[in-house]
Design a protein around this motif. Structure first.
Motif, PDB file in Angstrom:
ATOM      1  N   LYS A  60      86.086   6.341 -33.139  1.00 40.81           N
ATOM      2  CA  LYS A  60      86.876   6.935 -31.969  1.00 40.81           C
ATOM      3  C   LYS A  60      85.722   6.468 -30.740  1.00 40.81           C
ATOM      4  O   LYS A  60      85.652   7.212 -29.729  1.00 40.81           O
ATOM      5  CB  LYS A  60      87.257   8.295 -31.974  1.00 40.81           C
ATOM      6  CG  LYS A  60      88.158   8.912 -32.657  1.00 40.81           C
ATOM      7  CD  LYS A  60      88.362  10.425 -32.533  1.00 40.81           C
ATOM      8  CE  LYS A  60      89.697  10.947 -33.441  1.00 40.81           C
ATOM      9  NZ  LYS A  60      90.168  12.153 -33.304  1.00 40.81           N
ATOM     10  N   GLY A  61      85.326   5.367 -30.915  1.00 40.92           N
ATOM     11  CA  GLY A  61      84.344   4.828 -30.089  1.00 40.92           C
ATOM     12  C   GLY A  61      82.846   5.166 -30.144  1.00 40.92           C
ATOM     13  O   GLY A  61      81.997   5.048 -29.231  1.00 40.92           O
ATOM     14  N   HIS A  76      76.949  15.740 -32.386  1.00 40.64           N
ATOM     15  CA  HIS A  76      77.358  14.663 -31.493  1.00 40.64           C
ATOM     16  C   HIS A  76      76.567  13.869 -30.954  1.00 40.64           C
ATOM     17  O   HIS A  76      76.741  13.231 -29.968  1.00 40.64           O
ATOM     18  CB  HIS A  76      78.882  14.552 -30.857  1.00 40.64           C
ATOM     19  CG  HIS A  76      79.785  15.307 -31.856  1.00 40.64           C
ATOM     20  ND1 HIS A  76      81.034  15.897 -31.307  1.00 40.64           N
ATOM     21  CD2 HIS A  76      80.092  15.520 -33.276  1.00 40.64           C
ATOM     22  CE1 HIS A  76      81.695  16.429 -32.258  1.00 40.64           C
ATOM     23  NE2 HIS A  76      81.018  16.335 -33.318  1.00 40.64           N
ATOM     24  N   GLY A  77      75.111  14.277 -31.027  1.00 37.35           N
ATOM     25  CA  GLY A  77      74.143  13.574 -30.104  1.00 37.35           C
ATOM     26  C   GLY A  77      74.284  12.166 -30.464  1.00 37.35           C
ATOM     27  O   GLY A  77      74.124  11.709 -31.554  1.00 37.35           O
ATOM     28  N   ILE A  78      74.004  11.269 -29.501  1.00 35.21           N
ATOM     29  CA  ILE A  78      73.927   9.947 -29.516  1.00 35.21           C
ATOM     30  C   ILE A  78      72.253   9.484 -29.643  1.00 35.21           C
ATOM     31  O   ILE A  78      71.793   9.608 -28.659  1.00 35.21           O
ATOM     32  CB  ILE A  78      74.694   9.043 -28.543  1.00 35.21           C
ATOM     33  CG1 ILE A  78      76.181   9.650 -28.414  1.00 35.21           C
ATOM     34  CG2 ILE A  78      74.641   7.786 -28.596  1.00 35.21           C
ATOM     35  CD1 ILE A  78      77.094   9.085 -27.195  1.00 35.21           C
ATOM     36  N   ASP A 217      78.801  11.564 -21.392  1.00 29.54           N
ATOM     37  CA  ASP A 217      79.075  10.476 -22.472  1.00 29.54           C
ATOM     38  C   ASP A 217      80.151  10.841 -23.115  1.00 29.54           C
ATOM     39  O   ASP A 217      80.646   9.998 -24.201  1.00 29.54           O
ATOM     40  CB  ASP A 217      77.860  10.226 -23.194  1.00 29.54           C
ATOM     41  CG  ASP A 217      77.463  11.414 -24.244  1.00 29.54           C
ATOM     42  OD1 ASP A 217      78.126  12.236 -24.221  1.00 29.54           O
ATOM     43  OD2 ASP A 217      76.316  11.259 -24.525  1.00 29.54           O
ATOM     44  N   ASN A 218      80.895  11.952 -23.013  1.00 26.96           N
ATOM     45  CA  ASN A 218      82.137  12.246 -23.820  1.00 26.96           C
ATOM     46  C   ASN A 218      81.973  12.642 -25.319  1.00 26.96           C
ATOM     47  O   ASN A 218      82.855  12.771 -26.049  1.00 26.96           O
ATOM     48  CB  ASN A 218      83.270  11.522 -23.359  1.00 26.96           C
ATOM     49  CG  ASN A 218      83.803  11.304 -22.151  1.00 26.96           C
ATOM     50  OD1 ASN A 218      83.961  12.537 -21.610  1.00 26.96           O
ATOM     51  ND2 ASN A 218      84.130  10.239 -21.656  1.00 26.96           N
ATOM     52  N   TRP A 219      80.561  12.752 -25.718  1.00 28.42           N
ATOM     53  CA  TRP A 219      80.370  12.967 -27.089  1.00 28.42           C
ATOM     54  C   TRP A 219      79.355  13.957 -27.145  1.00 28.42           C
ATOM     55  O   TRP A 219      79.632  15.093 -28.011  1.00 28.42           O
ATOM     56  CB  TRP A 219      79.670  11.856 -27.799  1.00 28.42           C
ATOM     57  CG  TRP A 219      80.749  10.800 -28.357  1.00 28.42           C
ATOM     58  CD1 TRP A 219      81.087   9.429 -27.499  1.00 28.42           C
ATOM     59  CD2 TRP A 219      81.695  10.919 -29.287  1.00 28.42           C
ATOM     60  NE1 TRP A 219      82.080   9.093 -28.263  1.00 28.42           N
ATOM     61  CE2 TRP A 219      82.520   9.636 -29.428  1.00 28.42           C
ATOM     62  CE3 TRP A 219      81.875  11.888 -30.303  1.00 28.42           C
ATOM     63  CZ2 TRP A 219      83.311   9.550 -30.319  1.00 28.42           C
ATOM     64  CZ3 TRP A 219      82.837  11.663 -31.334  1.00 28.42           C
ATOM     65  CH2 TRP A 219      83.436  10.618 -31.318  1.00 28.42           C
TER      66      TRP A 219
END
Length: 266
Positions: A60-61, A76-78, A217-219
């Protein structure tokens, strides 16, 4: 619709072993001065070495191979180059891989150097809440007994349970039915656990408020009060006598196979 066949269980079990191995091997790299992006690269290499696919990458990106959530990041940390770990940090690394078409998913907390007593207790209670849930899993119980066990443990503390996210069925797809709530919901009583079900249990426990917010960031999900959060996760198989932890690691404080059926005395 949730029951896995023997051949599917065998494949998911193999995937679970790989996830556990990666979480065990990444620990030695976690120290002050390393970036979360570097840890992501190491995890990616470990996954590829196992001839597996990082399920998070491109999902999902999502731009990285694993999720790394530091301190007040709930999930969901990037991973990124500018996020440098420092003494006292706590972080969750969430690994999901695909091997021979089947997923397995687990996460755990890691400490950077010496952490505060408060954060240490938070992490311990997060792991304990997961273990409390695993000790009730067996065929024939309502699915909401899982959330009840977690809630019962956390109510003894001053911590809170994040209600926005849940565990999930897993197999050919990353996220399948059923959803596994980490708190007790009386209305969540439509599903009875059966042998052959495979799902994740992954309670997220906050030091302060249970309220969270999604970043731009939407995550990345953070606690609204900026207080730390902790999470432990396993992929679980419902067995005849209880459950099997398919992502069991060598440092666990609980057996890989749990017999949760109390035999009656004759």
């Amino acid at each position: 619709m949730y029951i896995k066949k023997k051949a599917e269980i065998t494949k998911i079990r193999k995937s679970g072993i790989i996830v556990a191995k990666i979480l065990e091997n990444i620990k030695k790299y976690i120290k002050p001065g390393i970036s979360t992006n570097k840890l992501n690269k190491i995890c990616h290499e470990l996954i590829i070495q196992e001839k597996s696919v990082p399920a998070c990458l491109g999902y999902k990106g999502f731009p990285k191979s694993v999720c790394i959530s530091v301190n007040d990041v709930v999930c969901h940390g990037i991973p990124n180059k500018t996020e440098i770990l420092k003494n006292g940090d706590i972080l969750n690394i969430d690994v999901t891989i695909i091997k021979d078409g089947y997923h397995a998913d687990a996460s755990k907390m890691f400490y950077v150097g010496y952490i505060s007593k408060e954060n240490n207790i938070l992490c311990q209670e997060a792991q304990k809440s997961l273990y409390c849930a695993l000790k009730v899993i067996k065929p024939g119980i309502l699915i909401n007994k899982i959330g009840y066990a977690i809630q019962k443990n956390i109510r003894k503390t001053s911590f809170s349970i994040v209600k926005n996210y849940c565990g999930h069925g897993i197999g050919k797809k990353f996220h399948e039915k059923p959803q596994i709530l980490h708190y007790y919901c009386k209305q969540d009583n439509q599903i009875i656990l059966k042998k052959g079900m495979i799902f994740t249990v992954e309670p997220m426990i906050n030091l302060g408020s249970d309220k969270v917010q999604i970043m731009s960031d939407n995550w990345t999900v953070k606690t609204i009060d900026k207080k730390p959060s902790a999470q432990y996760e396993h992929t679980i198989l419902v067995t005849k006598y209880g459950c099997e932890i398919l992502t069991h690691q060598s440092t666990e404080k609980i057996p890989k196979k749990l017999n949760n059926i109390i035999k009656e005395k004759t």
